[in-house]
Design a protein around this motif. Structure first.
Motif, PDB file in Angstrom:
ATOM      1  N   GLY A   1       0.808  -1.205   0.000  1.00  0.00           N
ATOM      2  CA  GLY A   1       0.000   0.000   0.000  1.00  0.00           C
ATOM      3  C   GLY A   1       0.838   1.250   0.000  1.00  0.00           C
ATOM      4  N   GLY A   2       0.262   2.322   0.519  1.00  0.00           N
ATOM      5  CA  GLY A   2       1.000   3.570   0.604  1.00  0.00           C
ATOM      6  C   GLY A   2       0.480   4.635  -0.336  1.00  0.00           C
ATOM      7  N   LYS A   3       0.991   5.840  -0.165  1.00  0.00           N
ATOM      8  CA  LYS A   3       0.531   7.012  -0.891  1.00  0.00           C
ATOM      9  C   LYS A   3       0.649   6.872  -2.404  1.00  0.00           C
ATOM     10  CE  LYS A   3       1.339  12.021  -1.085  1.00  0.00           C
ATOM     11  NZ  LYS A   3       2.051  13.169  -0.466  1.00  0.00           N
ATOM     12  N   GLN A   4       1.821   6.500  -2.885  1.00  0.00           N
ATOM     13  CA  GLN A   4       2.022   6.404  -4.331  1.00  0.00           C
ATOM     14  C   GLN A   4       1.231   5.260  -4.945  1.00  0.00           C
ATOM     15  OE1 GLN A   4       3.403   8.811  -6.048  1.00  0.00           O
ATOM     16  NE2 GLN A   4       3.658   9.794  -4.034  1.00  0.00           N
ATOM     17  N   LYS A   5       1.130   4.176  -4.221  1.00  0.00           N
ATOM     18  CA  LYS A   5       0.393   3.016  -4.715  1.00  0.00           C
ATOM     19  C   LYS A   5      -1.096   3.346  -4.867  1.00  0.00           C
ATOM     20  CE  LYS A   5       0.657  -1.510  -5.609  1.00  0.00           C
ATOM     21  NZ  LYS A   5       1.620  -2.125  -6.567  1.00  0.00           N
ATOM     22  N   ALA A   6      -1.581   4.231  -4.009  1.00  0.00           N
ATOM     23  CA  ALA A   6      -3.006   4.572  -4.016  1.00  0.00           C
ATOM     24  C   ALA A   6      -3.365   5.621  -5.070  1.00  0.00           C
ATOM     25  CB  ALA A   6      -3.417   5.091  -2.638  1.00  0.00           C
ATOM     26  N   LYS A   7      -2.358   6.257  -5.663  1.00  0.00           N
ATOM     27  CA  LYS A   7      -2.606   7.414  -6.539  1.00  0.00           C
ATOM     28  C   LYS A   7      -3.567   7.109  -7.680  1.00  0.00           C
ATOM     29  CE  LYS A   7      -1.602  11.705  -7.765  1.00  0.00           C
ATOM     30  NZ  LYS A   7      -2.253  11.845  -9.069  1.00  0.00           N
ATOM     31  N   SER A   8      -3.440   5.966  -8.299  1.00  0.00           N
ATOM     32  CA  SER A   8      -4.312   5.618  -9.422  1.00  0.00           C
ATOM     33  C   SER A   8      -5.770   5.536  -8.984  1.00  0.00           C
ATOM     34  CB  SER A   8      -3.879   4.280 -10.032  1.00  0.00           C
ATOM     35  OG  SER A   8      -4.773   3.884 -11.061  1.00  0.00           O
ATOM     36  N   ALA A   9      -6.014   4.883  -7.850  1.00  0.00           N
ATOM     37  CA  ALA A   9      -7.386   4.771  -7.344  1.00  0.00           C
ATOM     38  C   ALA A   9      -7.912   6.130  -6.907  1.00  0.00           C
ATOM     39  CB  ALA A   9      -7.437   3.780  -6.181  1.00  0.00           C
ATOM     40  N   VAL A  10      -7.054   6.973  -6.338  1.00  0.00           N
ATOM     41  CA  VAL A  10      -7.448   8.324  -5.935  1.00  0.00           C
ATOM     42  C   VAL A  10      -7.877   9.130  -7.162  1.00  0.00           C
ATOM     43  CG1 VAL A  10      -6.651  10.514  -4.952  1.00  0.00           C
ATOM     44  CG2 VAL A  10      -6.002   8.361  -3.868  1.00  0.00           C
ATOM     45  N   ASP A  11      -7.086   9.061  -8.227  1.00  0.00           N
ATOM     46  CA  ASP A  11      -7.412   9.781  -9.458  1.00  0.00           C
ATOM     47  C   ASP A  11      -8.730   9.291 -10.058  1.00  0.00           C
ATOM     48  OD1 ASP A  11      -5.117  11.263  -9.237  1.00  0.00           O
ATOM     49  OD2 ASP A  11      -3.963  10.061 -10.669  1.00  0.00           O
ATOM     50  N   THR A  12      -8.920   7.985 -10.038  1.00  0.00           N
ATOM     51  CA  THR A  12     -10.165   7.423 -10.585  1.00  0.00           C
ATOM     52  C   THR A  12     -11.362   7.865  -9.755  1.00  0.00           C
ATOM     53  OG1 THR A  12      -8.990   5.478 -11.426  1.00  0.00           O
ATOM     54  CG2 THR A  12     -11.375   5.306 -11.233  1.00  0.00           C
ATOM     55  N   ALA A  13     -11.210   7.863  -8.430  1.00  0.00           N
ATOM     56  CA  ALA A  13     -12.292   8.317  -7.551  1.00  0.00           C
ATOM     57  C   ALA A  13     -12.657   9.766  -7.866  1.00  0.00           C
ATOM     58  CB  ALA A  13     -11.883   8.187  -6.086  1.00  0.00           C
ATOM     59  N   GLY A  14     -11.639  10.611  -8.067  1.00  0.00           N
ATOM     60  CA  GLY A  14     -11.888  12.012  -8.390  1.00  0.00           C
ATOM     61  C   GLY A  14     -12.651  12.167  -9.683  1.00  0.00           C
ATOM     62  N   ASP A  15     -12.275  11.386 -10.690  1.00  0.00           N
ATOM     63  CA  ASP A  15     -12.969  11.422 -11.978  1.00  0.00           C
ATOM     64  C   ASP A  15     -14.424  10.993 -11.825  1.00  0.00           C
ATOM     65  OD1 ASP A  15     -12.928  11.549 -15.011  1.00  0.00           O
ATOM     66  OD2 ASP A  15     -13.459   9.432 -14.722  1.00  0.00           O
ATOM     67  N   LYS A  16     -14.651   9.952 -11.017  1.00  0.00           N
ATOM     68  CA  LYS A  16     -16.016   9.453 -10.808  1.00  0.00           C
ATOM     69  C   LYS A  16     -16.864  10.462 -10.041  1.00  0.00           C
ATOM     70  CE  LYS A  16     -14.949   5.571 -12.819  1.00  0.00           C
ATOM     71  NZ  LYS A  16     -15.418   5.276 -14.206  1.00  0.00           N
ATOM     72  N   PHE A  17     -16.284  11.123  -9.046  1.00  0.00           N
ATOM     73  CA  PHE A  17     -17.030  12.137  -8.301  1.00  0.00           C
ATOM     74  C   PHE A  17     -17.415  13.304  -9.206  1.00  0.00           C
ATOM     75  CE2 PHE A  17     -15.459  10.379  -4.165  1.00  0.00           C
ATOM     76  CZ  PHE A  17     -16.690  10.314  -3.529  1.00  0.00           C
ATOM     77  N   ALA A  18     -16.527  13.688 -10.092  1.00  0.00           N
ATOM     78  CA  ALA A  18     -16.800  14.807 -10.991  1.00  0.00           C
ATOM     79  C   ALA A  18     -17.959  14.510 -11.939  1.00  0.00           C
ATOM     80  CB  ALA A  18     -15.539  15.139 -11.794  1.00  0.00           C
ATOM     81  N   ARG A  19     -18.145  13.243 -12.257  1.00  0.00           N
ATOM     82  CA  ARG A  19     -19.182  12.851 -13.208  1.00  0.00           C
ATOM     83  C   ARG A  19     -20.471  12.376 -12.537  1.00  0.00           C
ATOM     84  NH1 ARG A  19     -16.734  11.531 -18.287  1.00  0.00           N
ATOM     85  NH2 ARG A  19     -14.464  11.759 -18.211  1.00  0.00           N
ATOM     86  N   PHE A  20     -20.402  12.081 -11.237  1.00  0.00           N
ATOM     87  CA  PHE A  20     -21.530  11.432 -10.564  1.00  0.00           C
ATOM     88  C   PHE A  20     -22.713  12.362 -10.331  1.00  0.00           C
ATOM     89  CE2 PHE A  20     -23.835  10.212  -6.681  1.00  0.00           C
ATOM     90  CZ  PHE A  20     -24.246   8.937  -7.040  1.00  0.00           C
ATOM     91  N   LYS A  21     -23.916  11.832 -10.595  1.00  0.00           N
ATOM     92  CA  LYS A  21     -25.153  12.542 -10.292  1.00  0.00           C
ATOM     93  C   LYS A  21     -26.096  11.541  -9.629  1.00  0.00           C
ATOM     94  CE  LYS A  21     -24.877  15.845 -14.129  1.00  0.00           C
ATOM     95  NZ  LYS A  21     -24.428  16.930 -13.255  1.00  0.00           N
ATOM     96  N   PRO A  22     -26.537  11.813  -8.386  1.00  0.00           N
ATOM     97  CA  PRO A  22     -27.439  10.882  -7.708  1.00  0.00           C
ATOM     98  C   PRO A  22     -28.757  10.762  -8.460  1.00  0.00           C
ATOM     99  CG  PRO A  22     -27.313  12.960  -6.521  1.00  0.00           C
ATOM    100  CD  PRO A  22     -26.252  13.017  -7.579  1.00  0.00           C
TER     101      PRO A  22
END
Length: 209
Positions: free
Chosen positions: A167-188
């Motif tokens: 794990g760790g900060k750098q290992k998580a970066k890809s998932a963090v970026d994907t989460a950000g992209d999904k939040f930007a597009r998400f509409k309940p």
């Protein structure tokens, strides 16, 4: 006359049923709106209200979900001495929501989030619960790849897993970026649909700036 009496009775029951449903939905909506504006120390009464509402409506998965989520979220925002108790309070609701909706991306994600809260309360649990939490996040992603909360839980899990264990900060970066992209597009889909996580994501993202 007997038929007419039956007909009147039948129609008199229908609005009551609909009103009862509208009541819990309106109460839930009000509680969520108030919690969004409230600081952590003001959350306990809202958590209690949601728990009571869920107990009164054991077949409504959304009420079980929010009762479990509210206690879980407050656990993350509380002192270590209170975090464990809040995880215990959340447990029956989180598990009941998943029981009612075993393939739902949101209930799967909440299970992963709750397991992360248990690790946060007692960090030594990470060795046993960390992998389980990530598995539920992965299941949430599989159920709906566009669910930002599932990606957020996955990102948090990787971020807080020691580097020695993959794990760790750098290992998580890809998932963090994907989460950000999904939040930007998400509409309940509606006013009561799960829509939390943006603030948690923002705090996680701040660690990369």
């Amino acid at each position: 006359m007997q038929y007419l009496n039956w007909l009147v009775a039948a129609f008199s029951l229908l609005p009551f049923s609909l009103i009862a449903q509208d009541n819990w939905q309106q109460t839930l909506k009000t509680q969520l709106e108030q919690m969004e504006k409230a600081s952590p120390e003001k959350w306990p009464p809202h958590v209690k209200t949601l728990k009571n509402l869920a107990e009164q409506n054991p077949g409504e998965w959304l009420l079980q979900y929010y009762a479990g989520w509210a206690a879980t979220q407050l656990s993350f925002r509380s002192s270590k001495s209170d975090a464990e108790s809040l995880c215990d309070q959340a447990e029956p609701f989180v598990k009941r929501a998943l029981e009612l909706q075993p393939e739902n991306t949101e209930t799967l994600t909440l299970m992963g989030y709750w397991l992360s809260a248990r690790i946060n309360a007692v960090p030594t649990r990470g060795a046993t619960l960390g992998e389980e939490s990530r598995k539920y996040a992965e299941k949430g992603i599989a159920a709906n790849p566009d669910n930002p909360r599932a990606w957020l839980v996955k990102a948090l899990n990787i971020y807080y897993t020691p580097k020695l264990f993959g794990g760790g900060k750098q290992k998580a970066k890809s998932a963090v970026d994907t989460a950000g992209d999904k939040f930007a597009r998400f509409k309940p889909s509606n006013a009561l649909a799960p829509n939390w996580g943006q603030q948690v994501y923002d705090m996680l993202l701040a660690n990369y700036k």
